[in-house]
Design a protein around this motif. Structure first.
Motif, short mmCIF file in Angstrom:
data_model
loop_
_atom_site.label_atom_id
_atom_site.label_comp_id
_atom_site.label_asym_id
_atom_site.label_seq_id
_atom_site.Cartn_x
_atom_site.Cartn_y
_atom_site.Cartn_z
N ASN A 128 -6.01 6.47 3.75
CA ASN A 128 -6.15 5.21 4.47
C ASN A 128 -5.70 4.06 3.58
OD1 ASN A 128 -8.05 5.93 7.00
ND2 ASN A 128 -8.72 7.10 5.21
N GLU A 129 -5.00 3.11 4.16
CA GLU A 129 -4.59 1.91 3.44
C GLU A 129 -4.98 0.70 4.29
OE1 GLU A 129 -0.71 4.08 1.35
OE2 GLU A 129 -0.39 2.49 2.83
N ILE A 130 -6.06 0.04 3.89
CA ILE A 130 -6.54 -1.15 4.61
C ILE A 130 -5.75 -2.35 4.09
CG2 ILE A 130 -8.53 -2.57 5.20
CD1 ILE A 130 -10.31 -0.16 4.51
N ARG A 131 -4.88 -2.86 4.92
CA ARG A 131 -3.99 -3.92 4.48
C ARG A 131 -4.75 -5.24 4.35
NH1 ARG A 131 1.63 -2.74 7.87
NH2 ARG A 131 1.65 -0.47 7.49
N ALA A 132 -4.46 -5.96 3.27
CA ALA A 132 -5.09 -7.27 3.08
C ALA A 132 -4.78 -8.20 4.25
CB ALA A 132 -4.62 -7.88 1.76
N SER A 133 -3.54 -8.14 4.73
CA SER A 133 -3.15 -9.02 5.84
C SER A 133 -3.91 -8.69 7.12
CB SER A 133 -1.65 -8.89 6.09
OG SER A 133 -1.30 -7.53 6.38
N TYR A 191 -10.03 5.54 -4.73
CA TYR A 191 -10.16 4.29 -3.98
C TYR A 191 -9.88 3.10 -4.89
CZ TYR A 191 -14.77 4.09 -6.26
OH TYR A 191 -15.78 4.06 -7.18
N GLY A 192 -9.53 1.99 -4.25
CA GLY A 192 -9.33 0.77 -5.00
C GLY A 192 -8.22 -0.09 -4.45
N ILE A 193 -8.01 -1.19 -5.12
CA ILE A 193 -7.03 -2.21 -4.73
C ILE A 193 -5.69 -1.88 -5.36
CG2 ILE A 193 -6.47 -4.67 -4.78
CD1 ILE A 193 -9.54 -5.13 -5.25
N THR A 194 -4.64 -2.01 -4.57
CA THR A 194 -3.29 -1.77 -5.10
C THR A 194 -2.32 -2.75 -4.47
OG1 THR A 194 -1.53 -0.11 -5.33
CG2 THR A 194 -2.85 -0.03 -3.33
N SER A 195 -1.25 -3.03 -5.19
CA SER A 195 -0.27 -4.00 -4.71
C SER A 195 0.59 -3.47 -3.58
CB SER A 195 0.64 -4.46 -5.86
OG SER A 195 1.34 -3.34 -6.40
N GLU A 196 0.59 -2.13 -3.41
CA GLU A 196 1.31 -1.52 -2.31
C GLU A 196 0.66 -0.17 -2.00
OE1 GLU A 196 4.83 0.40 -5.09
OE2 GLU A 196 5.28 -1.27 -3.78
N GLY A 197 0.99 0.40 -0.87
CA GLY A 197 0.38 1.67 -0.49
C GLY A 197 0.74 2.80 -1.42
N VAL A 198 -0.06 3.87 -1.38
CA VAL A 198 0.19 5.02 -2.24
C VAL A 198 1.06 6.07 -1.57
CG1 VAL A 198 -1.96 4.69 -3.50
CG2 VAL A 198 -1.95 6.16 -1.48
N VAL A 199 1.28 5.95 -0.26
CA VAL A 199 2.11 6.92 0.46
C VAL A 199 3.55 6.44 0.49
CG1 VAL A 199 2.46 8.16 2.63
CG2 VAL A 199 0.15 7.55 1.91
N ASP A 200 4.46 7.28 0.05
CA ASP A 200 5.88 6.95 0.09
C ASP A 200 6.33 6.95 1.55
OD1 ASP A 200 8.64 6.82 -0.05
OD2 ASP A 200 8.83 8.31 -1.63
N GLY A 209 7.06 1.23 7.93
CA GLY A 209 6.95 0.14 6.97
C GLY A 209 6.10 0.49 5.77
N THR A 210 5.81 -0.53 4.96
CA THR A 210 4.94 -0.39 3.80
C THR A 210 3.68 -1.23 4.01
OG1 THR A 210 6.07 -2.20 2.68
CG2 THR A 210 6.87 0.03 2.24
N SER A 211 2.63 -0.86 3.30
CA SER A 211 1.35 -1.54 3.51
C SER A 211 1.25 -2.85 2.75
CB SER A 211 0.20 -0.62 3.09
OG SER A 211 0.07 0.45 4.00
N GLY A 212 2.00 -3.02 1.65
CA GLY A 212 1.81 -4.20 0.83
C GLY A 212 0.45 -4.14 0.16
N PRO A 213 -0.08 -5.28 -0.28
CA PRO A 213 -1.40 -5.29 -0.90
C PRO A 213 -2.46 -4.67 0.03
CG PRO A 213 -0.31 -7.40 -1.24
CD PRO A 213 0.54 -6.63 -0.26
#
Length: 267
Positions: A128-133, A191-200, A209-213
């Motif tokens: 899961n990638e919960i987007r900041a936006s 888990y944690g905060i990342t500047s972009e998603g972990v899935v290529d 698309g990409t998740s971004g932060p």
């Protein structure tokens, strides 16, 4: 299996199921390839073959790919490895999506390898990638754990107040490991905060698309066995194991997020 809420805007990016076998299992058998084609070719018409020696009994490595069937939109794939089968979905909406494709794959295995099947590991991964936006966190706040406090279990959040000299905080990743109190299932959680998603987004499957932060919740639930004491030898038992692992993932996800996040996922 416990039934939980299905979120229309869930942050799920990728679901992957891995079934592992002893290396002596003949996954290189042409019979299996034919049975798999009969089972999934309508939905996964595109095929890639990674070996020119389809009848080798014991290949060189456990994770050597052999054959992959993939959907035309590159959202679903089934891959045979030397010692495993993986099922991946980038368009997962509910457990039924995974269940249906898995049952067809198991049928191909059962009909082509009826006397030699033993599943030594069943692993189920939900990324899961919960987007900041998506939750309204601004571009200058996404890297701060305190900005995520309304959306996530506070036990998952920690703050680096004083970074090393000359550096600033650009993310915060951790791990946790859990074991079932009543069974032999495990679940690990990255888990944690990342500047972009972990899935290529352009790997085996093509993502939108990409998740971004974002805040990553990467769950890997599994049950281990051995060649002498496998997790299962029957497809029905495998499906029961997958259902238990799915329940672990769902309960851990629900523990991880807050009601404010759930409102976003329901939108």
């Amino acid at each position: 299996m416990t039934t939980r809420e299905v979120y229309p805007s869930a942050p799920l990016r990728l679901v992957a199921l891995e079934l592992t076998f002893p290396l002596t299992t003949r996954l290189l058998s042409r019979t299996l390839w034919d049975q798999l084609e009969a089972a999934v070719a309508d939905d996964l018409p595109d095929v890639s073959v990674f070996t020119n020696e389809p009848e080798i009994a014991i290949p060189s490595g456990h994770h050597d790919p052999i054959l992959r069937r993939i959907s035309e939109d590159r959202k679903r794939a089934v891959t045979l490895y030397a010692g495993a089968v993986t099922i991946e979905l980038a368009d997962y909406k509910s457990y039924g999506d995974l269940e249906e494709l898995t049952e067809r794959t198991l049928r191909a295995l059962r009909e082509s390898l009826p006397s030699s099947l033993s599943y030594t590991r069943v692993g189920l991964r939900y990324i899961n990638e919960i987007r900041a936006s998506a939750v309204g966190i601004s571009d200058d706040q996404w890297h701060l754990p305190k900005a995520w406090m309304p959306y996530l279990n506070e036990q998952l959040l920690s703050q680096v107040d004083t970074p090393p000299e000359g550096l600033c905080v650009f993310g915060n990743r951790k791990s946790a490991f859990f074991h079932s109190k009543t069974g032999s299932e495990y679940i690990s959680m990255q888990y944690g905060i990342t500047s972009e998603g972990v899935v290529d987004p352009s790997d085996v499957l093509v993502l939108d698309g990409t998740s971004g932060p974002c805040f990553v919740l990467d769950f890997d639930a599994s049950q281990f066995g051995s060649a002498k004491e496998p997790v299962a030898t029957e497809g029905e038992t495998v499906m029961e194991t997958i259902a238990r692992l799915h329940n672990l993932v769902e309960s851990t996800f629900e523990w991880s997020v807050t009601d404010q996040s759930r409102e976003v996922f329901r939108a």
